[in-house]
Design a protein around this motif. Sequence first.
Motif, PDB file in Angstrom:
ATOM      1  N   MET A  20       0.648  -1.743   0.113  1.00  0.00           N
ATOM      2  CA  MET A  20       0.298   0.085  -0.027  1.00  0.00           C
ATOM      3  C   MET A  20       1.086   1.111  -0.046  1.00  0.00           C
ATOM      4  SD  MET A  20      -3.569   1.035   0.140  1.00  0.00           S
ATOM      5  CE  MET A  20      -4.805   1.579   1.526  1.00  0.00           C
ATOM      6  N   ARG A  62      -5.721   7.083   6.692  1.00  0.00           N
ATOM      7  CA  ARG A  62      -7.292   7.508   5.938  1.00  0.00           C
ATOM      8  C   ARG A  62      -6.929   8.474   3.894  1.00  0.00           C
ATOM      9  NH1 ARG A  62      -6.999   7.018  10.489  1.00  0.00           N
ATOM     10  NH2 ARG A  62      -9.147   6.623  12.121  1.00  0.00           N
ATOM     11  N   LEU A  65      -6.436   5.680   1.427  1.00  0.00           N
ATOM     12  CA  LEU A  65      -7.099   5.307   1.349  1.00  0.00           C
ATOM     13  C   LEU A  65      -7.623   6.167  -0.385  1.00  0.00           C
ATOM     14  CD1 LEU A  65      -9.315   4.214   4.601  1.00  0.00           C
ATOM     15  CD2 LEU A  65      -7.738   2.817   2.567  1.00  0.00           C
ATOM     16  N   GLY A  69      -7.628   4.271  -3.531  1.00  0.00           N
ATOM     17  CA  GLY A  69      -8.195   4.433  -4.853  1.00  0.00           C
ATOM     18  C   GLY A  69      -8.466   5.015  -6.267  1.00  0.00           C
ATOM     19  N   PHE A 189     -13.700   6.414   7.351  1.00  0.00           N
ATOM     20  CA  PHE A 189     -12.811   5.786   5.829  1.00  0.00           C
ATOM     21  C   PHE A 189     -13.538   5.674   4.496  1.00  0.00           C
ATOM     22  CE2 PHE A 189     -10.795   4.557  10.372  1.00  0.00           C
ATOM     23  CZ  PHE A 189      -9.494   4.007   9.364  1.00  0.00           C
ATOM     24  N   THR A 193     -12.124   7.587   0.596  1.00  0.00           N
ATOM     25  CA  THR A 193     -12.322   5.700  -0.138  1.00  0.00           C
ATOM     26  C   THR A 193     -13.456   6.326  -1.496  1.00  0.00           C
ATOM     27  OG1 THR A 193     -11.608   4.738   1.451  1.00  0.00           O
ATOM     28  CG2 THR A 193     -11.947   3.587  -1.051  1.00  0.00           C
ATOM     29  N   TYR A 213     -15.704  -0.652   1.386  1.00  0.00           N
ATOM     30  CA  TYR A 213     -14.468  -0.946   1.631  1.00  0.00           C
ATOM     31  C   TYR A 213     -14.104  -0.111   2.866  1.00  0.00           C
ATOM     32  CZ  TYR A 213      -9.383  -1.244   1.270  1.00  0.00           C
ATOM     33  OH  TYR A 213      -8.442  -0.886   1.440  1.00  0.00           O
ATOM     34  N   GLY A 214     -14.269   1.038   2.709  1.00  0.00           N
ATOM     35  CA  GLY A 214     -13.456   1.999   3.485  1.00  0.00           C
ATOM     36  C   GLY A 214     -14.732   1.887   5.073  1.00  0.00           C
ATOM     37  N   MET A 326      -4.241  -3.592  -1.622  1.00  0.00           N
ATOM     38  CA  MET A 326      -5.370  -2.872  -1.010  1.00  0.00           C
ATOM     39  C   MET A 326      -6.108  -3.854   0.145  1.00  0.00           C
ATOM     40  SD  MET A 326      -7.539   0.387  -3.372  1.00  0.00           S
ATOM     41  CE  MET A 326      -8.457   0.974  -1.997  1.00  0.00           C
TER      42      MET A 326
END
Length: 338
Positions: A20, A62, A65, A69, A189, A193, A213-214, A326
């Motif tokens: 990541m 955060r 993400l 994304g 979150f 995303t 997902y988030g 991810m």
Amino acid sequence: MSADVIPLRTRGSQPSLAPMLALTAAGMNSVNAVILDRMQSEIPLIPALAGHLISGGGKRMRPMLTVAGAELCGYQGTRHHKLAASVEFIHTATLLHDDVVDGSDLRRGKAAANIVFGNPATVLVGDFLFSRAFELMVEDGSLKVLKILSSASSIIAEGEVDQLVAQRKIETSEEHYLQIIGSKTAALFAAATRIAAVVAEKGEAEEHALDAYGRNLGIAFQLVDDAIDYDSEASESGKDKGDDFREGKMTLPVILAYARGTAEERKFWEEAIAGFRTEDEDLAHAVELINRHGCVEATRERARLYAQRAIDALSIFPAGAARDAMCEAVEFAVARRY
């Protein structure tokens, strides 16, 4: 639209955040540049206090993400850099306010900002960062992005108030607890995303998938955080061990220990959560009871369920380095001990 089955890792090598970090490295350099620029002020106390926390070694999960994304969606632009910085400012502002509300001594392994700078300055700089976050949203110009992030901000505030109201209430249920963390943690979150799909001009399916997902990752992340408070030393977690216990917070390990306990054990929990059993020996007894009834592992097991939901949500996206990174980030989040 087809979907892949992506199982949660249960054995083998320990998951890592390295993929990541590699995926988002270039984007996060740009995000960090925005953060550094926009936390500046002609009032020296503002960047000093904000920098105390922002440079304190957090994972930047955060905003990462948002960047990840965007990579997953194949976005080639730069709009998401300011928006990711906005997400980090919202998160940092809530941490500053939380530390004042909780009277915290430690944050990320060092003295909390309220201890160093005092409560009034900490609250006001938190307000400054919220304002900066909204400036960045407005500069982006998307009403949809503004709606997503502003809605998340209000939900976070509601979750924090809900947690405050539930504090020292032994009757708090698991359902209520999940509602609280769904608001105070998972909402940001999810928003962080989801906005990646918006800037990439993807469809509703991708937006909702990244939101799911988030959101599920956020719930799993908070469940593990709450388990760590009864499972790790302060040197590992970066905060005082037993903070939640002394503050009378009804987190899942306590809710489960109370539900599974004997009449005598329940009496202890009632006194502890009410604030009458807060000494070191009381904390040690609380940890012993939680271990006796397997409540830390049960909390982590629930986290793994939400983690699998997060991974499942990505199944509509094509296989590749971004999706793999991810997914492994989710696995890392639930396996971590700090």
